[in-house]
Structures are given as structure tokens and as C-alpha cells.
Write an enzyme that holds these catalytic residues in place. Structure first.
Site, PDB file in Angstrom:
ATOM      1  N   HIS B  63       0.952  -1.576  -0.330  1.00 46.43           N
ATOM      2  CA  HIS B  63      -0.264   0.052   0.009  1.00 46.43           C
ATOM      3  C   HIS B  63       0.908   0.839   0.156  1.00 46.43           C
ATOM      4  O   HIS B  63       1.465   1.483   1.045  1.00 46.43           O
ATOM      5  CB  HIS B  63      -1.216  -0.110   1.467  1.00 46.43           C
ATOM      6  CG  HIS B  63      -2.185   0.797   1.150  1.00 46.43           C
ATOM      7  ND1 HIS B  63      -3.423   0.287   1.575  1.00 46.43           N
ATOM      8  CD2 HIS B  63      -2.224   2.610   0.617  1.00 46.43           C
ATOM      9  CE1 HIS B  63      -4.097   1.273   1.221  1.00 46.43           C
ATOM     10  NE2 HIS B  63      -3.198   2.469   1.085  1.00 46.43           N
ATOM     11  N   HIS B  65       1.207   5.090  -2.076  1.00 46.62           N
ATOM     12  CA  HIS B  65       1.377   5.869  -3.084  1.00 46.62           C
ATOM     13  C   HIS B  65       2.219   7.050  -3.603  1.00 46.62           C
ATOM     14  O   HIS B  65       3.637   7.300  -3.074  1.00 46.62           O
ATOM     15  CB  HIS B  65       0.423   7.659  -2.373  1.00 46.62           C
ATOM     16  CG  HIS B  65      -1.168   6.443  -1.942  1.00 46.62           C
ATOM     17  ND1 HIS B  65      -2.000   6.358  -2.599  1.00 46.62           N
ATOM     18  CD2 HIS B  65      -1.303   5.941  -0.684  1.00 46.62           C
ATOM     19  CE1 HIS B  65      -2.808   6.293  -1.994  1.00 46.62           C
ATOM     20  NE2 HIS B  65      -2.527   6.027  -0.678  1.00 46.62           N
ATOM     21  N   ARG B  67       2.356   8.605  -6.496  1.00 43.93           N
ATOM     22  CA  ARG B  67       1.779  10.423  -7.102  1.00 43.93           C
ATOM     23  C   ARG B  67       2.451  10.323  -7.936  1.00 43.93           C
ATOM     24  O   ARG B  67       2.326  11.881  -8.998  1.00 43.93           O
ATOM     25  CB  ARG B  67       2.080  10.819  -5.615  1.00 43.93           C
ATOM     26  CG  ARG B  67       2.174  10.952  -4.422  1.00 43.93           C
ATOM     27  CD  ARG B  67       0.872  11.519  -3.861  1.00 43.93           C
ATOM     28  NE  ARG B  67       0.424  11.622  -2.614  1.00 43.93           N
ATOM     29  CZ  ARG B  67      -0.593  11.336  -2.090  1.00 43.93           C
ATOM     30  NH1 ARG B  67      -1.160  10.309  -2.511  1.00 43.93           N
ATOM     31  NH2 ARG B  67      -0.705  10.759  -1.112  1.00 43.93           N
ATOM     32  N   ASP B 155      -8.935   3.173  -4.142  1.00 39.07           N
ATOM     33  CA  ASP B 155      -7.993   3.752  -3.150  1.00 39.07           C
ATOM     34  C   ASP B 155      -8.880   5.651  -3.094  1.00 39.07           C
ATOM     35  O   ASP B 155      -8.711   5.776  -3.549  1.00 39.07           O
ATOM     36  CB  ASP B 155      -6.635   3.747  -3.167  1.00 39.07           C
ATOM     37  CG  ASP B 155      -6.149   3.934  -1.538  1.00 39.07           C
ATOM     38  OD1 ASP B 155      -5.904   3.196  -0.946  1.00 39.07           O
ATOM     39  OD2 ASP B 155      -6.273   5.583  -1.287  1.00 39.07           O
ATOM     40  N   ASN B 281      -5.774   8.921   7.460  1.00 33.78           N
ATOM     41  CA  ASN B 281      -6.814   8.602   7.086  1.00 33.78           C
ATOM     42  C   ASN B 281      -7.175   6.585   6.517  1.00 33.78           C
ATOM     43  O   ASN B 281      -6.005   7.000   5.369  1.00 33.78           O
ATOM     44  CB  ASN B 281      -8.414   9.307   6.208  1.00 33.78           C
ATOM     45  CG  ASN B 281      -9.113   8.367   5.456  1.00 33.78           C
ATOM     46  OD1 ASN B 281      -9.783   8.168   6.376  1.00 33.78           O
ATOM     47  ND2 ASN B 281     -10.080   8.746   4.444  1.00 33.78           N
ATOM     48  N   ASP B 308       1.033   2.726   3.555  1.00 30.60           N
ATOM     49  CA  ASP B 308      -0.382   3.397   2.820  1.00 30.60           C
ATOM     50  C   ASP B 308       1.205   4.680   2.839  1.00 30.60           C
ATOM     51  O   ASP B 308       0.361   5.828   2.893  1.00 30.60           O
ATOM     52  CB  ASP B 308      -0.732   3.444   4.591  1.00 30.60           C
ATOM     53  CG  ASP B 308      -2.036   4.581   4.001  1.00 30.60           C
ATOM     54  OD1 ASP B 308      -2.500   4.823   2.437  1.00 30.60           O
ATOM     55  OD2 ASP B 308      -3.580   4.658   4.331  1.00 30.60           O
ATOM     56  N   HIS B 312       2.711  14.209   1.470  1.00 30.75           N
ATOM     57  CA  HIS B 312       2.650  15.172   1.355  1.00 30.75           C
ATOM     58  C   HIS B 312       3.435  16.693   1.536  1.00 30.75           C
ATOM     59  O   HIS B 312       4.697  16.460   2.190  1.00 30.75           O
ATOM     60  CB  HIS B 312       1.234  15.599   1.953  1.00 30.75           C
ATOM     61  CG  HIS B 312       0.430  14.725   1.931  1.00 30.75           C
ATOM     62  ND1 HIS B 312      -0.272  14.614   0.467  1.00 30.75           N
ATOM     63  CD2 HIS B 312      -1.054  13.509   2.470  1.00 30.75           C
ATOM     64  CE1 HIS B 312      -1.664  13.700   0.655  1.00 30.75           C
ATOM     65  NE2 HIS B 312      -1.718  12.969   1.761  1.00 30.75           N
TER      66      HIS B 312
END
Lengths: 313, 436
Positions: B63, B65, B67, B155, B281, B308, B312
Site C-alpha cells: 500500500h 502512493h 503520486r 483507494d 485516514n 500506506d 504530501h
């Protein structure tokens, strides 16, 4: 001793001693504002910015009067009409204001914790004038000041907060402040608006108004924000008034000398009946008067003031 | 090209091996695992002296990201795979909530091709369940599966319609594609920014009730049971979810589940300062949930630990708590957090901890990774599980350093990471241990 802190962000983080210092200092300033010339030179040459990201008339005016009566220069900055509309971030907005060499920023903002974020990132003093649904410490202090003024002390009193507790920054500041100064606090409202978990803060949690105001010394009635409701938390203002409206009949359950408080603006006929609002137990306008003195005390103590007397006399 | 790793403590959860020895790699594959001092180093092109450190299969992270495409200012396939390598991760499954989303063959091939050109670890793109992640029409899963996709997920968005979710399970099940459904009932969660417990109430933060997550998980378990299809529950964060998954497994439902390191080490007490780095989240739960999650990891209810990894930039995090983007940059801290929270405390053996980060996630994705078996790709992490270190967010290889773990004292230092036998990360203290 002054307040050994840069900011006033919450009553949760103040000690009982600090709150008493503010209340005692406010007492001195209340005498000042009752004089014909309501001004002392304590903050002469200092600049205070009222930075309100949410509409407010009374709190902003109260802070503005408090700062002016301390001889500060006051600037009102209404953010919704300026930079935020152009996409500037909160911190950029505040850093720009700070770059103009201001001493104190009084800030109201729609999001919980936003005032802390600002305080952590600038050197100026920051006073929380309401952050989201978190705290409104000067309202809590002025409520306590008003109670103390009428009752002599807060210790042992039973104070009932009525209404939308979960969305109320006034409720949180009252709870933290009152408990530290020895009062017993009850909260009451519909189950959808009263967090049961607040029992962990040491309050009694009620959903029945009559039980909650029985033998109360103080009933502090919170504004129901009808614009926020739309039928999700309670069915109608009619039913709210029936179940949670504080009226003359219910007032008889409390102590005869119960104080009726409301942070305003009131919805007459919904959370409070006009007879109660205007009746002999009401100290609602005293709260407003005391608000100025309490905010003078906060601004004064945060700017390094220690003993109010030399500036008062 | 021959590479010899000597003086290794070989740990392979897939075979249960934990013994000193040597690993011989040839042309990107493991060709031999032997006792110590069997091989003559001079016969290898490259010799890595592990000096007793653990030599394990590279971690598999279900899991992540990355981006790219769309938010390259947060992370790219190049930077994200290097962050993975620095964390000892050699295979990542990357989520399709990119812009545009990975909902068609062209987008998936873009990720495969960028990963091949610019990536340093294996990248397994997860494609969308529905076109545009809108929950309306299924993606062309047959074509996606043929292109190498192993799993589908929308997702960040649940498949809200039970009928469409049922259909997705059947269609993906036919193709042996894993379905991962982001478990949220939005009517309960959409305003929430923190776990709906005492801390959020005290701080004036809108809460996410556990039911907002668990209603969707219970629905998905019912659908998986009824259809007989596989379902994978991502980022499990509540005690109720652990209980439901445990019960479903006992009934024979084909369910697998993961949790993330941050749920194992933080509780909602961390909200106190409104640090937006703890905004994630699902939200960080309370201590009772954390205890149930750890229990679930120990008893195997939660098969895998996945980060996860959600990078950011500062501009999404330096804001009001409720407006900050949810997510934690986790690739470079996951191994250390697991070692510190579960292994050093004696809750889980090192081999079992590694099982949940290697062969288990590989089996969930049905990829031939996460093992040191002879013939397997030589994807390997060399690490010292005992070494103490202080997490330095500033020094992250990831383009984003949004972590609540900055300055945490943790155990475990990754010394080197190999993908197909080639070092893709070498710790500064370990450079001298690799001889060409």
C-alpha cells in the site's frame, strides 16, 4: 507576577493561579471602565490586530474597546474579504501581518487548532478569540468573572451548560476553567449534541434539562446555531424549545438566586424565553460589560504587565 | 555477474530459516544458500560482507502512493522507489488515485514503463475498480490483468454501491485479481478528521466514528462470503474490524487484511498539539483499538503490515488541521517502527515480523516475491535489527517528509537493499562492506 506565556490559546492549558490572576486584574480594569475617562496608558505604542476569519461583531468590538482603553493602536483585519479569497494560506497571511511589527494578534478562525498553528509560527502574542469548535478562552474567563462577581467564589457552585455542547467553543472553555476553579459542571442537551465522553473531563452529562438544572447556581445557555442544524441533530426549533428551552417554569427548579447567562446572540423563544432573558436572574448584559475588562486584563498581562495598580492609578 | 553475501544471518520467513550462512546470487537470482565460509570470495564479481547482520527478503509493501502521474511535487516513481529502497522495501504496490487515475491500460503502462526506466524497486501498479474511481462502471480488468496488474482498488474512495461491489468481486475474482476496497461509509465519515473519541471531542475536531469504517468492512465481508471471492481489507485501524475479520476467516471467507505501522505505535492522544502530521485516514485510533490491532497482527488476523505511504508537501500539511491532507510518508520508517514496537518489546519474533512484511503480502498479491528461495529474484534487505537510530525527517529520501516520527529513537538500520542482485541502497556506514 505576570502571565509567563506568549499566547492565550485555551483555558485547558492555564493553571488555576493564572486564571485567578486574570480575574483579579480584570477587577481592577473594571473600575477603570466605570470612570468618566476610561483609558489607561498601559499599551501605549503597541499595536494590536483584530484578525477575524469569521464574522463577529460583539467579540471583535469588545477586544477593540479593550485594546483602545489600554491605549494600544488597533487594526481590524477582516480576512474573508482579502487575501484568503485570493488563495493565500493562513500562515502566509499571518506572517505578512507580523512583518508589519505588531505586538498582539487577536484571532478568530473557523477551524479548531488554527490559532495554535499561528501562535507556533510567529513571535507576536496570539489571543484566541474562538477557534472552530475548540475554545473561546476569553468568553470562559468573562463568564467566570461574572459568576465570581455575583457569588464571591466559584468553588462548590453548580454550573449547568445547556445546548449544543459538541459544537461549542464556549462550552469547552467554561468546562476547563470552571472545573479548575472548583465548580461542579453539568452539561445538558440532546444526545446528538452532548458528547458522553466529556464525563472524562469531570462533568456530569445529562439529556434531561430539568434534572440538569435542579438546584443549579448558574445556568449558562448556549446559542443554538439554527444555521448549522438542518434537521440532523434535532427535528425542529419548536421541539428544541419544548425540550431544552429555559423558561420561567423550569427556572423554579434551580436555586432561587440562580444566575442566567448567555454568550449571545440569543434566539429568544428557542433556547431562552424572553422572560428569563430579561428577568431578575439574568446577568447577560453584565457578561458583555465584564468582557471588556477581562480582555483588557488578558492583553495587559500578555504584554508583560504585572501589577495593574500602577497603570490604573 | 556473481554476487556473494557472506557472514549473513539468513532469515527467510517463507522457509522458516534463521541461521548463519552465505547467499550466492547469479544474474539477478538466488542460486545458492549455504553454510558460512563455503564459497571462495575471489570467485565472485561482488562480495558483500554482512558482518552478522540480517539478510532477509526485501520487504513487500502492499500500500504505497507514488503520486505519479499528477502530483510529482509530492513524490515520483523515481523518488518513491528510492525511498522504498532506503526503507528496505524491494516491491511496492502503488495505488491508482493519481491524476489521472490508473483506470485504463495506457495509464498502467505509463507506470510500468516509468518504473522500468526510473524506478529502483519492483513496482506493481494497482488499477482502479471503477472508471475514474467514481463507483459507477467497472474498469477493463481483463486487459489490465493481462498487462500485469495484480490488484484493483479505488483507494480513497469506497465502492459505495453494494451491487457494484458484488459485481466487482465476481468479475475480478474470475481474473484472480485481488480486490482492495477502501472501507468507509462516507455519510458517517465525510466531515471527520480524527478518530471520534474523547480526544477529538475535547479538541473540537469532527470525529470519524468506528462504525463509519466498520459498516463498510462488514458489508464487504458479507459480499466476499456470498460470492466466494477474495477481498483484501486495507489499513485496518479499529478493534471491531479486527474482530469481524477474525470471525470471517474462521468461517472460511477469503479475506486478507493489512494494518499500518502508525496504528501500532500512535494513539489518539497524539492529536493534542494539532500536529497535522498525525492527520491520516483512517484516523489514529485509541489505545483499546491499538491493543486489538497488535493482537490481530500476532494471531495472523492481520496478514500484512503495509505503510500506506502517503507523501504530501509542506503546502498540504502546514495548515489548519481539518484542511491538511491526510497521510504519512512511511516507507523509510516502517521496518524500524515494527522492530521497535513489536520485536524489541518481545511481542513478535523477528522472523514472524518479517513474515508480515515479506512473504505474506507477496502471497496476497500472488507475486513470486518475499522469499530467499533458490531461483527467486535476489531482492534482499540487509539490516541490523539492534542498531539504534534517530529518525530524521529532513534526511528522507522521499520527496516529502510528512512524518510524526521525526526525532523518534528507534531500532533497526537498513544497511543495504538489493533488487535483482544489484544494490539500490547502501547505508553510508556499510559502503566499505561491499567489494567489487
Amino acid at each position: 507576577m505576570g502571565l509567563q506565556r506568549k499566547d492565550l490559546l485555551s483555558l485547558e492549558e492555564l493553571t488555576a493561579e493564572e486564571m485567578l490572576l486574570i480575574l483579579d486584574t480584570a477587577q481592577s480594569f473594571k473600575e477603570v471602565v466605570q470612570r468618566p475617562i476610561k483609558k489607561v496608558p498601559a499599551l501605549r505604542g503597541k499595536t494590536v490586530v483584530n484578525l477575524f476569519f469569521e464574522n463577529s461583531t460583539r467579540t471583535r468590538t469588545s477586544f477593540e474597546l479593550a485594546a483602545k482603553r489600554l491605549s494600544a493602536d488597533v487594526v481590524n483585519f477582516t480576512a474573508s474579504t482579502s487575501s484568503l479569497a485570493k488563495g493565500e494560506t493562513l500562515l502566509d497571511t499571518v506572517r505578512n501581518i507580523e512583518a508589519m511589527n505588531v505586538h498582539t494578534i487577536i484571532m478568530r478562525h473557523a477551524y479548531s487548532g488554527s490559532v495554535r498553528l499561528v501562535a507556533q509560527n510567529i513571535k507576536a502574542s496570539v489571543v484566541n478569540a474562538g477557534d472552530g469548535t475548540h475554545e473561546h478562552p476569553t468568553q470562559g474567563l468573562l463568564d467566570m468573572f461574572t459568576i465570581r462577581e455575583c457569588k464571591g467564589s466559584l468553588a462548590g457552585l453548580t454550573v449547568t451548560l445547556v445546548g449544543d455542547i459538541i459544537h461549542s467553543r464556549v462550552a469547552r472553555s467554561n468546562i476547563h476553567g470552571l472545573i479548575k476553579l472548583g465548580a461542579k459542571v453539568r452539561i445538558v442537551g440532546p444526545a446528538t449534541l452532548v458528547p458522553r465522553s466529556f464525563a472524562r473531563l469531570g462533568v456530569e452529562v445529562h439529556t434531561n434539562l430539568e434534572e440538569a438544572i435542579k438546584d443549579a447556581d448558574v445556568i449558562n445557555i448556549l446559542r443554538i446555531q439554527l444555521e448549522r442544524q438542518d434537521g440532523k441533530f434535532f427535528p425542529s426549533s419548536r421541539e428544541y424549545a419544548t425540550m431544552y428551552g429555559v423558561n420561567a417554569r423550569r427556572l423554579k427548579l434551580a436555586k432561587p438566586d440562580v444566575l442566567i447567562m448567555h454568550p449571545g446572540p440569543m434566539n429568544r423563544g428557542i433556547e431562552i424565553s424572553p422572560r428569563v432573558a430579561d428577568g431578575p436572574n439574568s446577568v447577560i448584559l453584565d457578561q458583555v460589560t465584564n468582557g471588556v475588562a477581562v480582555r483588557m486584563a488578558v492583553l495587559y498581562l500578555l504584554s508583560g504587565g504585572e501589577n495593574a495598580d500602577e497603570n490604573v492609578n | 555477474m556473481k554476487t556473494l553475501i557472506k557472514n549473513a544471518r539468513i532469515m527467510d520467513p517463507a522457509s522458516g530459516v534463521d541461521k548463519p550462512g552465505e547467499v550466492l546470487i547469479e544474474d539477478g537470482r538466488i542460486v545458492e544458500i549455504t553454510a558460512a565460509n563455503v564459497h571462495t570470495p575471489q570467485k565472485s564479481d561482488r562480495v558483500i560482507d554482512a558482518q552478522g547482520a540480517v539478510v532477509a527478503p526485501g520487504l513487500v509493501d502492499l500500500h504505497v502512493h507514488l503520486r505519479e502521474p499528477g502530483e510529482e511535487y509530492k513524490e515520483t516513481i523515481a523518488s518513491g522507489t528510492r525511498a522504498a529502497a532506503a526503507g528496505g522495501v524491494t516491491s511496492v504496490a502503488c495505488m491508482p488515485n493519481t491524476n489521472p487515475p490508473l483506470d485504463n491500460l495506457a495509464m498502467v503502462e505509463l507506470v510500468f514503463s516509468k518504473a522500468k526506466q526510473q524506478g529502483v524497486v519492483n513496482v506493481f501498479p494497482i488499477a482502479c475498480i471503477t472508471k475514474g474511481r467514481k463507483g459507477e462502471e467497472l474498469t477493463e480488468m481483463g486487459e489490465l490483468q493481462a498487462a500485469g496488474v495484480k490488484a484493483v482498488s479505488d483507494d480513497g474512495e469506497p465502492v459505495a454501491s453494494p451491487a457494484l461491489m458484488r459485481s466487482a468481486l465476481q468479475y475480478a475474482g474470475m481474473l484472480d485479481l485481488l480486490v482492495i476496497n477502501h472501507a468507509e461509509e462516507k455519510s458517517l465519515t465525510e466531515n471527520g478528521v480524527a478518530h471520534g473519541g474523547f480526544m477529538a471531542a475535547k479538541l473540537g475536531l469532527a470525529g470519524v466514528p468506528r462504525s463509519g469504517l466498520e459498516i463498510m468492512i462488514s458489508r464487504d465481508l458479507l459480499l466476499a462470503e456470498e460470492t466466494g471471492c477474495r477481498i483484501h481489507i486495507p489499513h485496518v485501524s479499529t478493534a471491531g474490524a479486527v474482530r469481524m475479520i477474525r470471525e470471517a476467516k474462521a468461517r472460511g471467507v477469503k479475506v486478507t487484511a493489512e494494518t499500518a505501522p502508525h496504528y501500532l505505535v500512535l494513539t489518539d492522544e497524539c492529536l493534542a498539539g494539532y500536529d497535522t502530521n498525525v492527520r491520516v485516514n483512517p484516523p489514529i485510533p485509541e489505545a483499546s483499538d491499538q491493543a486489538a490491532l497488535i493482537e490481530g497482527v500476532l494471531d495472523g488476523t492481520l496478514d500484512a503490515i503495509a505503510t500506506d505511504h502517503a507523501p504530501h508537501s509542506r503546502r498540504e500539511k502546514e495548515k489548519e488541521f481539518a484542511l491538511a491532507a491526510p497521510g504519512i510518508s512511511g516507507l523509510e520508517t516502517s521496518l524500524s517502527l515494527v522492530l521497535t514496537a513489536l520485536v524489541a518489546t518481545g511481542k513478535l519474533s523477528l522472523l514472524e515480523a518479517l513474515r508480515r512484511m515479506t512473504v505474506n503480502p507477496a502471497n496476497i498479491l500472488k507475486i513470486p516475491k518475499g522469499t530467499l528461495a533458490v531461483g527467486a529474484d535476489a531482492d534482499i534487505v540487509i539490516f541490523d535489527p539492534e542498531a539504534g537510530r534517530v529518525i530524521q525527517a529532513k534526511e528522507f529520501v522521499s520527496q516529502s517528509n510528512n512524518t510524526p516520527f521525526d526525532q523518534w529513537k528507534v531500532k533497526g538500520r537498513v544497511l543495504a537493499t538489493l533488487v535483482a542482485g544489484t544494490p539500490v541502497y547502501i547505508d553510508a556506514t556499510f559502503a566499505g562492506n561491499i567489494k567489487k
